[in-house]
Scaffold this motif. Structure first.
Motif, PDB file in Angstrom:
ATOM      1  N   UNK A  24     105.051  15.683 -31.754  1.00 16.69           N
ATOM      2  CA  UNK A  24     103.900  16.294 -31.093  1.00 16.69           C
ATOM      3  C   UNK A  24     104.064  17.816 -31.002  1.00 16.69           C
ATOM      4  N   UNK A  25     105.296  18.222 -30.679  1.00 14.25           N
ATOM      5  CA  UNK A  25     105.550  19.661 -30.611  1.00 14.25           C
ATOM      6  C   UNK A  25     105.332  20.332 -31.948  1.00 14.25           C
ATOM      7  N   UNK A  26     105.787  19.653 -33.015  1.00  9.10           N
ATOM      8  CA  UNK A  26     105.612  20.196 -34.358  1.00  9.10           C
ATOM      9  C   UNK A  26     104.130  20.314 -34.709  1.00  9.10           C
ATOM     10  N   UNK A  27     103.363  19.283 -34.383  1.00 11.83           N
ATOM     11  CA  UNK A  27     101.939  19.295 -34.695  1.00 11.83           C
ATOM     12  C   UNK A  27     101.201  20.374 -33.906  1.00 11.83           C
ATOM     13  N   UNK A  28     101.571  20.531 -32.639  1.00 12.41           N
ATOM     14  CA  UNK A  28     100.932  21.561 -31.808  1.00 12.41           C
ATOM     15  C   UNK A  28     101.241  22.955 -32.353  1.00 12.41           C
ATOM     16  N   UNK A  29     102.506  23.172 -32.710  1.00 13.67           N
ATOM     17  CA  UNK A  29     102.901  24.493 -33.222  1.00 13.67           C
ATOM     18  C   UNK A  29     102.205  24.823 -34.537  1.00 13.67           C
ATOM     19  N   UNK A  30     102.134  23.854 -35.432  1.00 11.33           N
ATOM     20  CA  UNK A  30     101.530  24.127 -36.736  1.00 11.33           C
ATOM     21  C   UNK A  30     100.026  24.336 -36.640  1.00 11.33           C
ATOM     22  N   UNK A  31      99.407  23.836 -35.579  1.00 11.29           N
ATOM     23  CA  UNK A  31      97.960  24.048 -35.415  1.00 11.29           C
ATOM     24  C   UNK A  31      97.627  25.516 -35.162  1.00 11.29           C
ATOM     25  N   UNK A  32      98.628  26.288 -34.824  1.00 12.47           N
ATOM     26  CA  UNK A  32      98.420  27.723 -34.619  1.00 12.47           C
ATOM     27  C   UNK A  32      98.314  28.469 -35.951  1.00 12.47           C
ATOM     28  N   UNK A  33      98.666  27.771 -37.029  1.00 15.48           N
ATOM     29  CA  UNK A  33      98.662  28.368 -38.364  1.00 15.48           C
ATOM     30  C   UNK A  33      97.349  28.011 -39.065  1.00 15.48           C
ATOM     31  N   UNK A  34      96.731  28.931 -39.794  1.00 16.81           N
ATOM     32  CA  UNK A  34      95.489  28.623 -40.507  1.00 16.81           C
ATOM     33  C   UNK A  34      95.645  27.382 -41.396  1.00 16.81           C
ATOM     34  N   UNK A  35      94.566  26.620 -41.510  1.00 17.72           N
ATOM     35  CA  UNK A  35      94.583  25.338 -42.220  1.00 17.72           C
ATOM     36  C   UNK A  35      95.142  25.457 -43.628  1.00 17.72           C
ATOM     37  N   UNK A  36      94.745  26.477 -44.374  1.00 17.31           N
ATOM     38  CA  UNK A  36      95.175  26.648 -45.771  1.00 17.31           C
ATOM     39  C   UNK A  36      96.690  26.771 -45.876  1.00 17.31           C
ATOM     40  N   UNK A  37      97.322  27.324 -44.847  1.00 12.97           N
ATOM     41  CA  UNK A  37      98.776  27.475 -44.842  1.00 12.97           C
ATOM     42  C   UNK A  37      99.453  26.310 -44.132  1.00 12.97           C
ATOM     43  N   UNK A  38      98.778  25.747 -43.142  1.00 13.84           N
ATOM     44  CA  UNK A  38      99.355  24.670 -42.337  1.00 13.84           C
ATOM     45  C   UNK A  38      99.622  23.419 -43.165  1.00 13.84           C
ATOM     46  N   UNK A  39      98.676  23.043 -44.007  1.00 15.37           N
ATOM     47  CA  UNK A  39      98.809  21.792 -44.763  1.00 15.37           C
ATOM     48  C   UNK A  39     100.011  21.839 -45.720  1.00 15.37           C
TER      49      UNK A  39
END
Length: 310
Positions: A24-39
């Motif tokens: 959950x922590x990983x998912x929350x943190x990565x949501x701060x990154x733009x979608x194109x880079x997050x995926x």
């Protein structure tokens, strides 16, 4: 098969709670990154974490099992492709609108689309047979966007803490959802009786299933989708969300409707259809699955164990 949370030991609860906090922590943190880079970032992270968990060895074992069918494929490359796709899929399921927008824009190709339209016009139920390939939720979201409301059968995850928010996330791609089990099957049957559309994955080891070849080796496969189709007159249409070269977009491929015959023949056709698309996009199928687990016979006359199924 996942057990009821009430049956878990104290240690299992602690272990699952801790792993869920990390995820959950990983998912929350990565949501701060733009979608194109997050995926793609999640794809790389899962690739690294998967090696620590030994999933690369699972891929190698499965590939060795079906060789020489796929002897030209490098197992390390296959693992990277498979784990990268899995990581991207996790990021997408939790992304919400950015993922839905790309899924809605995905072209739908293949003769199965016409079959789906004809079945809906006739009020006939439909079973959309899919697999752990590409991102199956992209296919569901794309069809929902075009007015094809549908249910979906899902398997509850072993980790009850992760399962709760995972189910909430996939509900964002459409409802109703039917949890695998007696209650979920009753709900699915009611849905089909009303002429509904439902998606179901067909590529998991299914205790009590039939031995059906997949890449030249027998794999225990459920015939329930075919049995339901025959009982309720449902159309069975294979559908796959094929990830495109940019890693973010999809093409929704709908194969020819599976003709009604008998459960075994229909299930063999589904397996062959899946194998055909996996051969075209080998790294998009989840080779980490223990798809060729040993066959354990059940009390059905005439069914025998096959020692080569492991």
């Amino acid at each position: 098969m996942p057990v009821d949370p009430s049956e878990l030991s104290t240690w299992s609860h602690v272990k699952y709670y801790g792993s869920n906090l990390f995820l959950r922590g990983l998912l929350v943190c990565t949501r701060l990154i733009p979608y194109r880079l997050r995926v793609p970032l999640m794809g790389r992270l899962v690739t690294v974490m998967g090696r620590l968990a030994g999933f690369d060895k699972r891929v190698r074992t499965n590939l060795d099992l079906v060789s020489p069918e796929l002897s030209e494929i490098d197992p390390d490359t296959l693992y990277r492709d498979v784990s990268n796709n899995a990581g991207r899929m996790i990021a997408e399921i939790y992304a919400g609108a950015p993922f839905h927008d790309r899924a809605k824009a995905a072209p739908i190709t293949g003769p199965g689309l016409k079959a789906l339209e004809e079945a809906r016009a006739a009020g006939r139920p439909v079973l959309l047979a899919t697999a752990h390939f590409g991102n199956y939720d992209a296919a569901r979201a794309a069809l929902f966007a075009r007015g094809f409301e549908m249910g979906a059968l899902y398997r509850r995850m072993a980790n009850p803490y992760f399962n709760d928010h995972y189910v909430a996330a996939i509900k964002g791609n459409g409802e109703p959802l039917f949890e695998q089990g007696k209650r979920g099957m009753v709900e699915l049957v009611r849905h089909l009786k009303k002429g509904g559309i439902a998606a179901i994955v067909t590529d998991l080891h299914a205790q009590g299933g039939e031995l059906i070849d997949f890449f030249g080796k027998p794999a225990v496969t459920s015939t329930v989708p075919a049995e339901l189709a025959l009982k309720f007159g449902a159309a069975v249409i294979p559908v796959y969300a094929v990830r495109q070269d940019n890693g973010l977009d999809f093409e929704i491929v709908m194969s020819t409707e599976i003709p009604h015959s008998d459960p075994l023949t229909m299930t063999k056709s589904l397996s062959a259809d899946l194998e055909a698309i996996v051969r075209k996009h080998t790294g998009q199928w989840f080779w980490i699955h223990r798809r060729w687990k040993p066959f354990v016979p059940v009390s059905k006359p005439g069914r025998k164990a096959n020692p080569e199924a492991g």
